[in-house]
Design an enzyme around this catalytic site. Structure first.
Site, mmCIF file in Angstrom:
data_model
loop_
_atom_site.group_PDB
_atom_site.id
_atom_site.type_symbol
_atom_site.label_atom_id
_atom_site.label_comp_id
_atom_site.label_asym_id
_atom_site.label_seq_id
_atom_site.Cartn_x
_atom_site.Cartn_y
_atom_site.Cartn_z
ATOM 1 C CB SER A 68 91.742 40.803 1.471
ATOM 2 O OG SER A 68 92.968 41.445 1.655
ATOM 3 N N GLY A 69 88.303 40.930 2.460
ATOM 4 C CA GLY A 69 87.051 40.234 2.172
ATOM 5 C C GLY A 69 86.943 38.911 2.891
ATOM 6 C CB THR A 71 83.958 38.933 7.329
ATOM 7 O OG1 THR A 71 84.992 39.458 8.173
ATOM 8 C CG2 THR A 71 82.753 38.579 8.184
ATOM 9 C CG HIS A 134 94.645 36.780 8.449
ATOM 10 N ND1 HIS A 134 93.822 36.913 7.354
ATOM 11 C CD2 HIS A 134 94.001 37.379 9.494
ATOM 12 C CE1 HIS A 134 92.720 37.568 7.721
ATOM 13 N NE2 HIS A 134 92.802 37.842 9.001
ATOM 14 N NE ARG A 156 88.443 45.697 -0.418
ATOM 15 C CZ ARG A 156 87.843 46.234 0.631
ATOM 16 N NH1 ARG A 156 88.230 45.888 1.860
ATOM 17 N NH2 ARG A 156 86.869 47.106 0.482
ATOM 18 C CB SER A 164 89.894 48.055 4.569
ATOM 19 O OG SER A 164 89.029 47.325 5.398
ATOM 20 C CE1 TYR A 222 85.062 42.426 -0.344
ATOM 21 C CE2 TYR A 222 85.264 44.339 -1.789
ATOM 22 C CZ TYR A 222 84.671 43.706 -0.713
ATOM 23 O OH TYR A 222 83.692 44.349 -0.001
ATOM 24 C CE LYS A 289 82.780 54.839 3.875
ATOM 25 N NZ LYS A 289 83.386 55.945 3.079
ATOM 26 N N GLY A 290 82.532 47.948 2.701
ATOM 27 C CA GLY A 290 82.474 46.856 1.733
ATOM 28 C C GLY A 290 82.401 47.314 0.295
#
Length: 326
Positions: A68-69, A71, A134, A156, A164, A222, A289-290
């Site tokens: 979900s973003g 990193t 998490h 996200r 993803s 996100y 991809k982000g």
């Protein structure tokens, strides 16, 4: 020591036998543990985390549903908090360490031997300590929920989270397992059967807490960060009670943090191209991809209808919503 470890293994095995289980995505089974689906390799770590972790008032927790973003938010949070320690971008830790190494997962730290040694290390870390998790909000350690530490949560659009997750888990799956088709995966996803899922329960736990205690839990999307990252870097700094000064803003500190933590920058770093992190996940798989809305390249009309209906049912009346149209 051996008898203690043997007893722990026995208790863990008995616990697994008592839990409902379903076929997993990347692992053979997921177990319904404390109302969320958990891989067997994580259950003992979550148990030990709940029993032993002692939060400090200055702690910061980056919480998220997988893919979900996480990193990106870890990198941003670490950079915002430590901007005075590492004012020069030339020797910044993010250039030589993956964000997950700088902001370790509490649910992974505790699943290992040498528990007392780990607890000693955690208590001696320089403050503010920054961790990731998490784990759903209800399953956080009571010391986190009862303390004044801060929680930043990122979610996200479930459509993009699903794609993803599906591509990621097929890359890291056990060799003995077949590749999960996108249709199979969506069926499980809509039933909530995914690691740390159901997705909506995970999001709603933190969403409700952010409304009840806005000074403790900051809820981010996100898509919002992608749309106006400058605003949200400021917002995170304000939430953490370390707002940017006028001098920092005029010196371009915010822009430097954004550039350092950008998807393109992190994906291109050598440290993120090889090696493993966490539970032996190859770092290169953390950067795909982000993009926002990439799900439209994978979904059929029937799949879109199925997930839209599920989201409408699960999020109805909560005030939490996502754009689902391309």
């Amino acid at each position: 020591m051996a008898s203690t470890e043997g007893l722990q293994a026995y208790e863990e095995e008995n616990l697994l036998l008592s839990l409902p289980k379903e076929r997993g995505w990347a692992s053979r089974y997921l177990y319904l543990f404390q109302h969320f689906w958990c891989p067997s390799t994580h259950i003992q770590g979550v148990n030990d985390f709940q029993k032993n972790f002692q939060a400090k008032p200055s702690d910061v927790l980056v919480a998220s549903f997988p893919k979900s973003g996480t990193t990106w938010l870890k990198a941003l949070t670490f950079s915002i908090i430590n901007r005075k320690r590492f004012s020069s971008s030339e020797n910044h830790p993010l250039l030589t360490s993956n964000p997950h190494e700088l902001v370790p997962f509490l649910d992974f730290i505790f699943h290992a031997d040498n528990l007392q040694q780990k607890l000693s290390h955690l208590s001696n870390m320089s403050e503010p300590r920054v961790f990731g998790t998490h784990v759903p909000f209800p399953s956080l350690s009571s010391s986190i929920k009862d303390s004044n530490c801060k929680i930043i949560y990122i979610c996200r659009n479930p459509f993009d989270t699903f794609v993803s997750s599906w591509t990621f888990f097929n890359k890291i799956k056990q060799d003995s397992l077949h590749e999960v088709t996108i249709e199979e995966a969506l069926e499980k996803y809509c039933k909530g059967i995914i690691g740390f899922g159901p997705t909506w329960e995970h999001m709603l736990g933190y969403w409700k807490e952010s409304m009840a205690t806005p000074n403790k839990v900051l809820f981010l999307k996100y898509e919002d960060l992608k749309e106006d990252i400058n605003f949200y870097v400021r917002r995170v700094a304000e939430f953490l009670e370390c707002p940017f000064t006028e001098e920092e803003e005029s010196d371009g500190v915010i822009e430097n943090i954004i550039k350092l933590c950008s998807f393109e920058k992190m994906k291109d770093l050598e440290v993120n191209k090889s090696g493993t992190v966490g539970r032996n996940v190859e770092k290169k798989y953390l950067f795909r991809k982000g993009e926002v809305g990439d799900w439209v390249n994978y979904f059929s009309p029937a799949m879109t209808e199925k997930l839209s209906k599920t989201m409408e049912e699960k999020l109805s009346g909560s005030g939490l919503s996502f754009k689902t149209c391309s």
